[in-house]
Design a protein around this motif. Structure first.
Motif, PDB file in Angstrom:
ATOM      1  N   ALA A 106      96.936  20.813  21.007  1.00  0.00           N
ATOM      2  CA  ALA A 106      98.434  21.714  19.857  1.00  0.00           C
ATOM      3  C   ALA A 106      98.097  22.710  19.671  1.00  0.00           C
ATOM      4  O   ALA A 106      98.171  24.096  19.549  1.00  0.00           O
ATOM      5  CB  ALA A 106      97.834  20.974  18.857  1.00  0.00           C
ATOM      6  N   LEU A 107      96.890  23.139  19.909  1.00  0.00           N
ATOM      7  CA  LEU A 107      95.436  24.555  19.603  1.00  0.00           C
ATOM      8  C   LEU A 107      96.037  25.263  20.819  1.00  0.00           C
ATOM      9  O   LEU A 107      96.499  26.502  21.531  1.00  0.00           O
ATOM     10  CB  LEU A 107      94.165  24.705  19.520  1.00  0.00           C
ATOM     11  CG  LEU A 107      94.086  24.349  18.015  1.00  0.00           C
ATOM     12  CD1 LEU A 107      92.797  23.604  18.170  1.00  0.00           C
ATOM     13  CD2 LEU A 107      94.535  25.246  17.195  1.00  0.00           C
ATOM     14  N   PHE A 108      96.138  24.669  21.975  1.00  0.00           N
ATOM     15  CA  PHE A 108      96.583  25.532  22.917  1.00  0.00           C
ATOM     16  C   PHE A 108      98.425  26.061  23.033  1.00  0.00           C
ATOM     17  O   PHE A 108      98.668  27.374  23.604  1.00  0.00           O
ATOM     18  CB  PHE A 108      96.793  24.371  24.369  1.00  0.00           C
ATOM     19  CG  PHE A 108      97.331  24.740  25.383  1.00  0.00           C
ATOM     20  CD1 PHE A 108      96.342  25.881  26.417  1.00  0.00           C
ATOM     21  CD2 PHE A 108      98.184  25.331  26.074  1.00  0.00           C
ATOM     22  CE1 PHE A 108      96.815  26.198  28.159  1.00  0.00           C
ATOM     23  CE2 PHE A 108      98.728  25.852  27.052  1.00  0.00           C
ATOM     24  CZ  PHE A 108      97.658  25.736  28.638  1.00  0.00           C
ATOM     25  N   GLY A 109      98.824  25.180  22.535  1.00  0.00           N
ATOM     26  CA  GLY A 109      99.929  25.314  21.862  1.00  0.00           C
ATOM     27  C   GLY A 109     100.327  26.467  21.652  1.00  0.00           C
ATOM     28  O   GLY A 109     101.579  27.726  21.688  1.00  0.00           O
ATOM     29  N   LEU A 110      99.870  25.941  20.130  1.00  0.00           N
ATOM     30  CA  LEU A 110     100.137  27.518  19.341  1.00  0.00           C
ATOM     31  C   LEU A 110      99.433  29.414  20.374  1.00  0.00           C
ATOM     32  O   LEU A 110     100.179  29.995  20.120  1.00  0.00           O
ATOM     33  CB  LEU A 110      98.814  27.256  18.335  1.00  0.00           C
ATOM     34  CG  LEU A 110      99.238  26.952  17.051  1.00  0.00           C
ATOM     35  CD1 LEU A 110      98.247  26.187  16.367  1.00  0.00           C
ATOM     36  CD2 LEU A 110     100.543  27.246  16.007  1.00  0.00           C
TER      37      LEU A 110
ATOM     38  N   ARG B 243      97.056  34.417  18.539  1.00  0.00           N
ATOM     39  CA  ARG B 243      96.251  34.208  18.664  1.00  0.00           C
ATOM     40  C   ARG B 243      94.744  35.036  18.215  1.00  0.00           C
ATOM     41  O   ARG B 243      94.103  34.330  17.712  1.00  0.00           O
ATOM     42  CB  ARG B 243      95.578  35.197  20.656  1.00  0.00           C
ATOM     43  CG  ARG B 243      96.156  33.737  21.225  1.00  0.00           C
ATOM     44  CD  ARG B 243      96.925  34.634  23.208  1.00  0.00           C
ATOM     45  NE  ARG B 243      97.627  34.239  23.505  1.00  0.00           N
ATOM     46  CZ  ARG B 243      98.200  35.090  24.904  1.00  0.00           C
ATOM     47  NH1 ARG B 243      97.993  35.923  24.674  1.00  0.00           N
ATOM     48  NH2 ARG B 243      99.048  34.099  25.182  1.00  0.00           N
ATOM     49  N   SER B 244      95.184  35.582  17.570  1.00  0.00           N
ATOM     50  CA  SER B 244      93.807  36.330  16.514  1.00  0.00           C
ATOM     51  C   SER B 244      94.029  35.590  15.442  1.00  0.00           C
ATOM     52  O   SER B 244      93.153  36.167  14.916  1.00  0.00           O
ATOM     53  CB  SER B 244      94.448  37.820  16.572  1.00  0.00           C
ATOM     54  OG  SER B 244      95.879  37.377  15.391  1.00  0.00           O
ATOM     55  N   LYS B 245      95.179  34.798  14.703  1.00  0.00           N
ATOM     56  CA  LYS B 245      94.796  34.037  13.527  1.00  0.00           C
ATOM     57  C   LYS B 245      93.757  33.335  14.340  1.00  0.00           C
ATOM     58  O   LYS B 245      93.010  32.698  12.946  1.00  0.00           O
ATOM     59  CB  LYS B 245      96.466  33.182  13.300  1.00  0.00           C
ATOM     60  CG  LYS B 245      97.194  34.712  13.039  1.00  0.00           C
ATOM     61  CD  LYS B 245      98.622  33.872  12.560  1.00  0.00           C
ATOM     62  CE  LYS B 245      99.819  34.712  11.924  1.00  0.00           C
ATOM     63  NZ  LYS B 245     101.215  34.141  12.072  1.00  0.00           N
ATOM     64  N   MET B 246      93.925  32.774  15.600  1.00  0.00           N
ATOM     65  CA  MET B 246      92.709  31.751  15.392  1.00  0.00           C
ATOM     66  C   MET B 246      91.631  31.906  15.776  1.00  0.00           C
ATOM     67  O   MET B 246      90.038  31.111  15.157  1.00  0.00           O
ATOM     68  CB  MET B 246      93.340  31.143  16.796  1.00  0.00           C
ATOM     69  CG  MET B 246      94.915  30.378  16.810  1.00  0.00           C
ATOM     70  SD  MET B 246      95.500  29.679  18.307  1.00  0.00           S
ATOM     71  CE  MET B 246      93.820  28.550  19.374  1.00  0.00           C
ATOM     72  N   VAL B 247      91.703  33.512  16.095  1.00  0.00           N
ATOM     73  CA  VAL B 247      89.683  34.312  16.066  1.00  0.00           C
ATOM     74  C   VAL B 247      89.835  34.324  14.833  1.00  0.00           C
ATOM     75  O   VAL B 247      88.712  33.822  14.071  1.00  0.00           O
ATOM     76  CB  VAL B 247      90.217  35.206  16.780  1.00  0.00           C
ATOM     77  CG1 VAL B 247      88.458  36.098  16.895  1.00  0.00           C
ATOM     78  CG2 VAL B 247      90.343  35.080  18.336  1.00  0.00           C
ATOM     79  N   GLU B 248      90.752  34.643  13.632  1.00  0.00           N
ATOM     80  CA  GLU B 248      89.914  34.848  12.139  1.00  0.00           C
ATOM     81  C   GLU B 248      89.484  33.517  11.247  1.00  0.00           C
ATOM     82  O   GLU B 248      88.720  33.939  10.544  1.00  0.00           O
ATOM     83  CB  GLU B 248      91.607  35.368  11.250  1.00  0.00           C
ATOM     84  CG  GLU B 248      91.904  35.807  10.037  1.00  0.00           C
ATOM     85  CD  GLU B 248      92.669  36.269   9.162  1.00  0.00           C
ATOM     86  OE1 GLU B 248      92.612  36.162   8.013  1.00  0.00           O
ATOM     87  OE2 GLU B 248      93.667  36.220  10.280  1.00  0.00           O
TER      88      GLU B 248
ATOM     89  N   ILE C  40     105.024  27.669  13.651  1.00  0.00           N
ATOM     90  CA  ILE C  40     104.140  26.835  12.993  1.00  0.00           C
ATOM     91  C   ILE C  40     103.009  28.077  12.714  1.00  0.00           C
ATOM     92  O   ILE C  40     101.774  27.598  12.210  1.00  0.00           O
ATOM     93  CB  ILE C  40     104.041  25.333  14.735  1.00  0.00           C
ATOM     94  CG1 ILE C  40     105.398  24.804  14.153  1.00  0.00           C
ATOM     95  CG2 ILE C  40     102.703  25.401  14.068  1.00  0.00           C
ATOM     96  CD1 ILE C  40     105.701  24.026  15.471  1.00  0.00           C
ATOM     97  N   GLY C  41     102.740  28.769  13.769  1.00  0.00           N
ATOM     98  CA  GLY C  41     101.423  29.766  14.138  1.00  0.00           C
ATOM     99  C   GLY C  41     101.348  30.743  12.270  1.00  0.00           C
ATOM    100  O   GLY C  41     100.074  30.575  12.150  1.00  0.00           O
TER     101      GLY C  41
END
Length: 336
Positions: free
Chosen positions: A161-165, A172-177, A131-132
């Motif tokens: 959902a973001l917590f699960g990711l 995490r780095s993708k979420m930061v990006e 999913i990530g």
């Protein structure tokens, strides 16, 4: 069980052969209702082919798909995700359909159901990297929490959902990006609903556990904001303060002395951390604050690879999907 299989096949046949929008809407409504009330029919519905038909309806346009029938389709997929996660994840295009449904311009109920479905799927460890890998889906979740005047339930499901990711370190780095850090801090600064604040800070604590977060937190004055959230003078609830401590600790663990230096530069940071360690609001908060005090008092570079997990709000209402630590051994959740 054979009766349920026949019922499922009949419903899916109606769904696939409906000749007009009204008949299609009626079939979807019935699938939503039966998948809510009867957990034993969910897997037969999936085996009969309901999932791709429902997913295709999420991206259909009027007159084929009305907002109400799209809501029913998204709720049906959420119900199926509770008992038929493997067939759901095996359906080609399902993550793209969910990402499309998560856009901030989608009907609120559809976006909420899609976010809850993603979170349900993320309860399976092996699905988190899959999913990530869908950047469009992550971006949609981030946009959802930034959307003005969004309902609390929708924001909370997107945060979960973001917590699960973020439970999978490589995400995490993708979420930061993709802009998760400014979106989360923007939400924290304007949000007054305690349950949303608790979930937002839990996600912040997770995202803080990667090296890339250091610069992102600097840009939004995140170190100062987290110290303020820990300060009892700001009136933050206990779990928010605990999550803020976990976030600072994760920043120190992932960012080393550079991050520790940023924390030390915040006025009264050590005093605030010490007060939390002594306040006794919870055993977990005390442990995290004491660990952070040791880090701040040490001239050694922090060890990388350690990570403290923030807690999502556990005071969800009966219709929301529970946080990961509240899933029971069978993965049961409320249905829609």
């Amino acid at each position: 069980m054979e009766v349920k299989r026949r019922t499922a096949r009949t419903l899916v046949k109606r769904l696939s052969s409906a000749g007009d929008a009204a008949a299609l809407a009626s079939a979807i409504t019935e699938i939503r209702l039966i998948s809510k009330l009867d957990d034993e029919i969910r897997l037969p519905l999936a085996d009969a082919g309901a999932i791709p038909l429902l997913a295709s309806h999420l991206v259909a346009f009027p007159p084929i798909a009305s907002p109400s029938s799209q809501e029913n389709a998204s709720a049906s997929l959420l119900n199926l995700s509770i008992s038929a996660r493997e067939p759901l994840m095996s359906t080609p295009g399902i993550l793209d359909a969910l990402a499309y449904s998560l856009r901030s311009s989608a009907p609120a109920a559809v976006a909420q159901n899609a976010a809850a479905t993603v979170f349900s799927l993320l309860s399976v460890d092996t699905y988190r990297p899959i999913i990530g890998s869908k950047k469009a889906l992550i971006s949609s979740l981030i946009s959802l929490i930034r959307a003005p005047n969004q309902a609390a339930r929708t924001v909370k499901d997107a945060l979960k959902a973001l917590f699960g990711l973020a439970l999978y370190a490589m995400n995490r780095s993708k979420m930061v990006e993709l802009g998760a850090v400014p979106a989360l801090f923007s939400l924290v600064l304007k949000e007054e609903r305690s349950g949303v604040l608790e979930d937002a800070t839990a996600v912040i604590a997770q995202v803080a556990g990667c090296y890339e977060s250091l610069e992102a937190f600097r840009k939004v004055a995140g170190f100062r904001a987290l110290v303020d959230l820990m300060d009892k003078a700001t009136g933050a609830k206990g779990r928010v303060r605990e999550n803020a401590a976990a976030a600072l600790l994760n920043l120190a663990m992932s960012g080393g002395e550079a991050a520790v230096g940023e924390i030390r530069e915040v006025e009264d940071a050590e005093e605030v951390v010490r007060e939390l360690a002594e306040a006794g609001i919870s055993a977990r908060a005390k442990i995290k604050a004491e660990a952070l005090l040791k880090v701040l008092g040490s001239e050694r570079r922090c060890r990388r690879g350690e990570h403290w997990i923030g807690d999502l709000d556990s005071s969800s209402d009966s219709s929301s999907v529970p946080s990961p630590r509240l899933w029971d051994s069978s993965g049961n959740s409320s249905s829609y």
